[in-house]
Design an enzyme around this catalytic site. Structure first.
Site, PDB file in Angstrom:
ATOM      1  N   CYS A 130     -30.317  10.247  75.401  1.00 45.05           N
ATOM      2  CA  CYS A 130     -30.532  10.671  74.442  1.00 45.05           C
ATOM      3  C   CYS A 130     -32.007  12.074  75.304  1.00 45.05           C
ATOM      4  O   CYS A 130     -32.060  11.453  76.325  1.00 45.05           O
ATOM      5  CB  CYS A 130     -31.520   9.718  72.800  1.00 45.05           C
TER       6      CYS A 130
ATOM      7  N   GLY B  92     -26.272  17.120  72.295  1.00 44.24           N
ATOM      8  CA  GLY B  92     -26.836  17.332  70.548  1.00 44.24           C
ATOM      9  C   GLY B  92     -28.506  17.371  70.564  1.00 44.24           C
ATOM     10  O   GLY B  92     -28.838  16.929  71.618  1.00 44.24           O
TER      11      GLY B  92
ATOM     12  N   HIS C  74     -25.410  10.168  66.017  1.00 43.24           N
ATOM     13  CA  HIS C  74     -26.674   9.966  66.456  1.00 43.24           C
ATOM     14  C   HIS C  74     -27.347  10.556  66.347  1.00 43.24           C
ATOM     15  O   HIS C  74     -28.498  10.537  66.295  1.00 43.24           O
ATOM     16  CB  HIS C  74     -26.315  10.221  67.813  1.00 43.24           C
TER      17      HIS C  74
ATOM     18  N   GLN D 146     -37.056  16.822  67.234  1.00 41.12           N
ATOM     19  CA  GLN D 146     -37.265  16.186  68.747  1.00 41.12           C
ATOM     20  C   GLN D 146     -37.790  17.198  69.032  1.00 41.12           C
ATOM     21  O   GLN D 146     -38.209  17.329  70.478  1.00 41.12           O
ATOM     22  CB  GLN D 146     -35.184  16.294  69.206  1.00 41.12           C
TER      23      GLN D 146
HETATM   24 NI    NI Z   1     -31.238  11.314  70.428  1.00 37.81          NI
END
Ligand code: NI
Length: 190
Positions: free
Chosen positions: A87, A43, A129, A48
Site C-alpha cells: 500500500c 491504485g 483494496h 490517501q
Molecule cells: Ni492502499
C-alpha cells in the site's frame, strides 16, 4: 499531492459519498493519477491524499485508467485467493492477503456515468483494496495480527520522529528570526 502514511487518522475514517462530479473533481482525479504513477502504485484512494471522499483510481495491466466514484461491491465470489499486497500509505511493507477471486462493482465514472464491472485476478484485488480504503480498512487488518501490530508500532515511531524533526526545525527557524530581528534593532539604533 503527498501520500498520507499509516498513523494518520484520515486513513481510518469512513469516507463520505461524492455529492457532485465537477470539473474541479476531474482535476483532482488527474492529480491522483499523477501521484499514483509517480509513486509507482497501481491504485490510489482519495483518503490517501487527504480527502475523505468515496473515490478511487487505478490502472489496469493493459494500461487503462479507471475511476470509481461512490463505488459499491455488489457481489463477490466465494472462492478466495492469496496475493502479496502493499500500500502506498504503508511503504516497503508487503503481506499475503486472502480475498475473493472475483468481484462485481458498480460505480460512477468521472463524468457521473454509472457502470457495472465484473473483475477477477489483479483487477479484482486492486478494487477490493481501494474500496476498503473508503471504509477506513487497510490490508494489514486482514492479515496476521502480530504483523499488523509490528507495522503499526513501526509507523507510529516514524510519525513521532517526523514530528520531533519538525519541532526542531521550527525552533531553529525561530532562533534565526530572533537573531535577524535583533540585528535590525541594532541597525536602527546606530
Ligand atoms: Ni492502499
Amino acid at each position: 499531492m503527498k501520500v498520507i502514511q499509516l498513523g494518520d487518522p484520515i486513513l481510518r475514517q469512513k469516507a463520505q459519498p461524492v455529492a457532485e462530479i465537477t470539473e474541479e473533481l476531474r482535476s483532482f482525479i488527474d492529480e491522483m493519477f499523477a501521484t499514483m504513477i509517480e509513486a509507482e502504485g497501481v491504485g490510489l484512494a482519495a483518503p490517501q491524499v487527504g480527502k475523505s471522499w468515496r473515490l478511487f483510481v487505478l490502472i489496469t495491466e493493459d494500461n487503462n485508467r479507471l475511476v470509481f466514484i461512490n463505488p459499491q461491491i455488489v457481489a463477490t465470489s466465494s472462492e478466495l485467493v492469496a496475493y502479496e499486497e502493499g500500500c502506498l500509505s504503508i511503504p516497503k511493507t508487503y503481506e499475503k492477503i486472502m480475498r475473493p477471486e472475483k468481484v462485481t462493482v458498480q460505480a460512477q465514472d468521472e463524468f457521473g456515468k454509472k457502470f457495472l464491472l465484473e473483475a477477477e485476478g489483479l483487477l479484482a484485488r486492486i478494487i477490493q483494496h481501494e474500496n476498503d480504503h473508503l471504509d477506513g480498512i487497510l490490508y494489514i487488518d486482514k492479515g496476521d495480527a502480530d504483523f499488523k501490530k509490528k507495522i503499526e508500532e513501526q509507523f507510529a515511531k516514524r510519525a513521532e520522529r517526523r514530528e520531533l524533526k519538525n519541532a526542531q526545525k521550527k525552533a531553529k527557524q525561530a532562533k534565526i528570526q530572533a537573531k535577524i530581528a535583533k540585528k535590525e534593532g541594532n541597525s536602527l539604533n546606530a
